[in-house]
Design an enzyme around this catalytic site. Structure first.
Site, short mmCIF file in Angstrom:
data_model
loop_
_atom_site.label_atom_id
_atom_site.label_comp_id
_atom_site.label_asym_id
_atom_site.label_seq_id
_atom_site.Cartn_x
_atom_site.Cartn_y
_atom_site.Cartn_z
N CYS A 2 0.83 -1.19 0.00
CA CYS A 2 0.00 0.00 0.00
C CYS A 2 0.86 1.25 0.00
O CYS A 2 2.00 1.24 0.46
CB CYS A 2 -0.91 0.01 1.22
SG CYS A 2 -1.89 -1.50 1.43
N ARG A 27 3.34 0.16 -6.74
CA ARG A 27 3.29 -0.80 -5.64
C ARG A 27 2.14 -1.80 -5.79
O ARG A 27 2.15 -2.84 -5.16
CB ARG A 27 3.11 -0.05 -4.30
CG ARG A 27 4.36 0.69 -3.85
CD ARG A 27 4.06 1.61 -2.69
NE ARG A 27 5.31 2.05 -2.06
CZ ARG A 27 5.73 1.62 -0.88
NH1 ARG A 27 5.01 0.75 -0.20
NH2 ARG A 27 6.85 2.05 -0.36
N TRP A 74 -3.95 -2.19 -1.27
CA TRP A 74 -3.91 -3.54 -1.85
C TRP A 74 -4.59 -4.45 -0.83
O TRP A 74 -4.10 -4.61 0.28
CB TRP A 74 -2.46 -3.96 -2.08
CG TRP A 74 -2.30 -5.17 -2.94
CD1 TRP A 74 -2.19 -5.22 -4.29
CD2 TRP A 74 -2.19 -6.53 -2.49
NE1 TRP A 74 -2.03 -6.52 -4.72
CE2 TRP A 74 -2.02 -7.34 -3.64
CE3 TRP A 74 -2.21 -7.16 -1.24
CZ2 TRP A 74 -1.88 -8.72 -3.57
CZ3 TRP A 74 -2.09 -8.53 -1.16
CH2 TRP A 74 -1.93 -9.30 -2.32
N ASN A 98 -0.35 0.78 6.11
CA ASN A 98 0.27 -0.28 5.31
C ASN A 98 0.74 -1.34 6.28
O ASN A 98 1.44 -1.04 7.24
CB ASN A 98 1.46 0.28 4.51
CG ASN A 98 2.13 -0.80 3.67
OD1 ASN A 98 1.54 -1.85 3.42
ND2 ASN A 98 3.35 -0.56 3.24
N GLY A 99 0.36 -2.60 6.03
CA GLY A 99 0.78 -3.69 6.91
C GLY A 99 -0.39 -4.55 7.33
O GLY A 99 -1.48 -4.48 6.74
N GLU A 479 12.73 -17.95 -14.54
CA GLU A 479 12.45 -16.52 -14.62
C GLU A 479 11.60 -16.19 -15.84
O GLU A 479 10.68 -15.36 -15.76
CB GLU A 479 13.78 -15.74 -14.65
CG GLU A 479 13.65 -14.26 -14.96
CD GLU A 479 12.88 -13.45 -13.94
OE1 GLU A 479 12.60 -12.27 -14.22
OE2 GLU A 479 12.52 -13.99 -12.87
N LYS A 483 7.93 -14.39 -15.61
CA LYS A 483 7.59 -13.15 -16.30
C LYS A 483 6.33 -13.32 -17.16
O LYS A 483 5.45 -12.48 -17.17
CB LYS A 483 8.75 -12.70 -17.19
CG LYS A 483 9.89 -12.05 -16.45
CD LYS A 483 9.49 -10.68 -15.93
CE LYS A 483 10.48 -10.19 -14.89
NZ LYS A 483 10.35 -10.87 -13.59
N GLU A 486 3.11 -13.71 -14.93
CA GLU A 486 2.68 -12.61 -14.07
C GLU A 486 2.12 -11.43 -14.84
O GLU A 486 1.32 -10.67 -14.28
CB GLU A 486 3.80 -12.17 -13.12
CG GLU A 486 5.01 -11.55 -13.75
CD GLU A 486 6.09 -11.21 -12.72
OE1 GLU A 486 5.78 -11.21 -11.51
OE2 GLU A 486 7.23 -10.96 -13.11
N HIS A 502 10.69 -36.61 -16.62
CA HIS A 502 10.21 -36.93 -15.27
C HIS A 502 8.86 -36.28 -14.99
O HIS A 502 8.53 -36.04 -13.83
CB HIS A 502 11.25 -36.51 -14.23
CG HIS A 502 12.52 -37.28 -14.31
ND1 HIS A 502 12.71 -38.49 -13.66
CD2 HIS A 502 13.66 -37.04 -15.00
CE1 HIS A 502 13.92 -38.95 -13.93
NE2 HIS A 502 14.53 -38.08 -14.74
N LYS A 602 4.41 -4.36 -6.20
CA LYS A 602 5.84 -4.24 -6.46
C LYS A 602 6.66 -4.57 -5.23
O LYS A 602 7.65 -5.29 -5.31
CB LYS A 602 6.16 -2.81 -6.93
CG LYS A 602 7.62 -2.57 -7.27
CD LYS A 602 8.05 -3.34 -8.49
CE LYS A 602 9.46 -3.01 -8.92
NZ LYS A 602 9.92 -3.88 -10.01
#
Length: 607
Positions: A2, A27, A74, A98-99, A479, A483, A486, A502, A602
């Protein structure tokens, strides 16, 4: 996550608050709101979705006042709706947070027993109601806020605004970052310097447990013990103010394109004056007596550590243990006093990584932060802090921070190998020459963007994708998959090529694109053998390789993307470019929100 902004200014606060919140959009958020005090009266406006919705609301329902607080939320506790949006108000107090308040249920039950009613599902409303209850008992504003904070458990950055108080903000932090900005007869509060950059060039970062009483005359700070303290005032750099898109459609596109320049800055920072050796400026890390390195990180930073594990073990012969921070902090592993612990984070505020650092502080020989934000909590609390010098990264999907993290980790591996006697001068000089030449190769990789863009038209129709790589390209496969998933929302997985038989090979059919990362190195033939197994089962292969590899293995593949030839150790840094461009153009073609993908933030400053 947030974003928090507070203003005691000389001008109307509402437009300045909204503008500051725009700088915190990176964020991640799903609602936003502001509150102001005008002629002694506290009022607020809130809206769901993007900040433009809040701006529209303010056109029809304007807020006056030169004192105010703002927030981008958020959602954690409670759905993302207007009722749950911040600021939360209870009587004469409004709060942004925030938290996560871990004991909010017990506090809520206690207040409910006293006849106080609740209107939302959030933990933050409990903070506002608790402070209101103390104000109703006759406590002064500062004492009501202080007593409220003393009862909270969990992580928080909080900013309080009060009815009738046009020259007072109260800010406090525990586990989430918060900064105080200084102006000429004005004062500001923000989640980070980026929020405050256009308003002030001088900030004070609150430390863990700090409680700040802010007026236009200045700030009075007490620490977690209630002792008045002076915190250093620091200048915001020009780099921290650079938040425009620079003509690009998205921040992510800009940040991908910036990689040659920022990587060159990072390499230059860690080169000696002669330009032939990597060194750490103004500090010393002695790897000679180290028996192990523990690397802790989250997300893309964790995958950078996965690449670095190959480097440290292969060229420095130094064992590396990896862990995602959220697992490490609760696993409580035994640590060696002969070991180093590395903590890698773009923001330097990742809650789990910070908790892991604090666990290791007394248990290892040295804690080392590898971060992009020099004044972050992780940077300040580690014994050694190494900047990656990527500049401000706004896009939620990390790009330039990833390659700069890899660059710094590569430099550390070179230093360790030299100190431990496993890298001779000639071999080191060869790697250093390759490293200094890497920005130019990144430019060549970026020149393949049009070919990659064409490939993404078809890739965007896929529901799933596989990424394959061997050796140090295996973390790059992870990675690349991260990418793609997301920002395009295509389900993608990365696998070590040798693991294909496998399990993952069961998924192969004519609709499954398989992206193979295979520079012409010692493992090339084995990777291509796995690729042939995919093609034999009708899988569509996108081969990313160099010219020699393309000549040897392009026959029958769906598409080939050709990279310049690079020193084998540095291939993961170079091959990050096509992986990023694949994700970016696929997402653009699908029309998703590239810079702010759904449900993501973020900086993850809560568990």
């Amino acid at each position: 996550m947030c974003g928090i902004v507070g203003i005691l200014g000389d001008h109307e606060a509402a437009p300045i608050l909204v503008d500051a919140l725009k700088r915190l959009e990176y964020r991640g958020y799903d609602s936003a709101g502001i509150a102001t005090v005008y002629e002694g009266r506290l009022e607020r406006r809130r809206a769901v979705g993007k900040l433009v919705n809040l701006s529209d609301k303010l056109v029809h329902e304007p807020l006056r006042g030169r004192a105010g607080i703002g927030h981008t939320r958020w959602a954690t506790h409670g759905a993302p709706n207007t009722q749950n949006a911040h600021p939360h108000r209870a009587g004469d107090v409004a709060v942004v947070h925030n938290g996560i308040i871990e004991n909010y249920r017990s506090l809520r039950d206690q207040l409910s027993a006293e006849g106080i009613q609740f209107d939302t599902e959030t933990d933050t409303e409990t903070v506002a109601k608790l402070c209101m209850s103390f104000l109703m008992q006759g406590l002064p504003h500062e004492e009501a806020a202080r007593k409220t904070v003393s009862l909270l458990e969990g992580a928080y950055a909080l900013c309080f605004l009060f009815d009738g108080q046009e020259d007072l903000l109260i800010a406090t932090r525990k586990g989430s970052p918060l900064a105080i900005g200084h102006g000429d007869g004005e004062m500001f509060v923000g989640s980070d310097a980026l929020a405050l950059a256009p308003m002030t060039q001088q900030v004070t970062y609150l430390e863990e447990g700090d409680f700040a009483i802010v007026t236009r005359a200045g700030v009075e700070i007490t620490d977690s013990q209630g002792t008045q303290v002076n915190r250093e005032m620091r200048a915001i750099t020009t780099a921290e103010m650079n938040t425009d898109k620079g003509g690009f459609k998205h921040f992510m596109a800009k940040e991908i394109a910036e990689q040659p320049a920022v990587l060159a800055d990072a390499v230059k920072h860690y080169l000696n004056n002669a330009g032939d050796q990597i060194e750490i400026p103004d500090m010393e890390l002695d790897f000679t007596g180290v028996d192990k390195i523990t690397m802790v990180a989250c997300g893309t930073a964790y995958l950078a550590c996965n690449v670095a594990k190959y480097w440290f073990e292969q060229i420095a012969r130094l064992p590396v243990e990896l862990d995602v921070a959220s697992e490490f902090r609760y696993r409580e592993p035994p640590m060696s006093d002969k070991s180093f612990a590395f903590f890698v984070s773009q923001s330097g505020e990742t809650a789990d990584t910070l908790a892991a650092l604090r666990y290791c502080t007394q248990n290892v020989a040295k804690t080392v932060a590898i971060v992009n934000v020099a004044e972050s909590s992780i940077s300040r609390e580690a014994e050694v802090s190494l900047p990656i010098l990527a500049g401000v990264e706004i896009g939620v999907a990390s790009t330039k921070a990833f390659t700069c993290q890899l660059t710094v980790l590569a430099g550390l591996a070179i230093i360790a190998a030299r100190q431990r006697g496993h890298l001779d001068a000639e071999s080191e000089a060869e790697i250093v020459r390759a490293l200094t030449g890497l920005p130019g190769l990144l430019n060549h990789a970026l020149a393949q963007e049009e070919a990659i863009k064409t490939t993404c038209i078809e890739l965007s129709n896929s529901r799933d994708a596989l990424f394959l790589g061997r050796g140090q390209m295996y973390p790059l496969a992870l990675e690349g998959a991260l990418k793609l998933k997301e920002i395009s929302y295509i389900h993608a997985e990365g696998y070590a090529s040798g693991e294909l038989k496998h399990g993952p090979i069961a998924l192969i059919d004519e609709n499954m694109p398989v992206i193979v990362l295979a520079p012409k190195d010692v493992l090339f033939d084995k990777t291509i053998s796995n690729m042939q197994e995919v093609m034999a089962r009708g899988g569509k292969v996108l081969l990313i390789t160099d010219a020699e590899g393309a000549k040897a293995a392009s026959e029958g593949v769906w598409h080939t993307i050709t990279m310049p030839t690079v020193h084998p150790m540095l291939a993961p840094i170079l091959y990050a470019i096509p992986a990023q461009l694949l994700a970016y153009h696929t997402a653009v073609h699908k029309g998703t929100d590239v810079d702010q993908p759904r449900n993501l933030a973020k900086s993850v400053t809560v568990e």
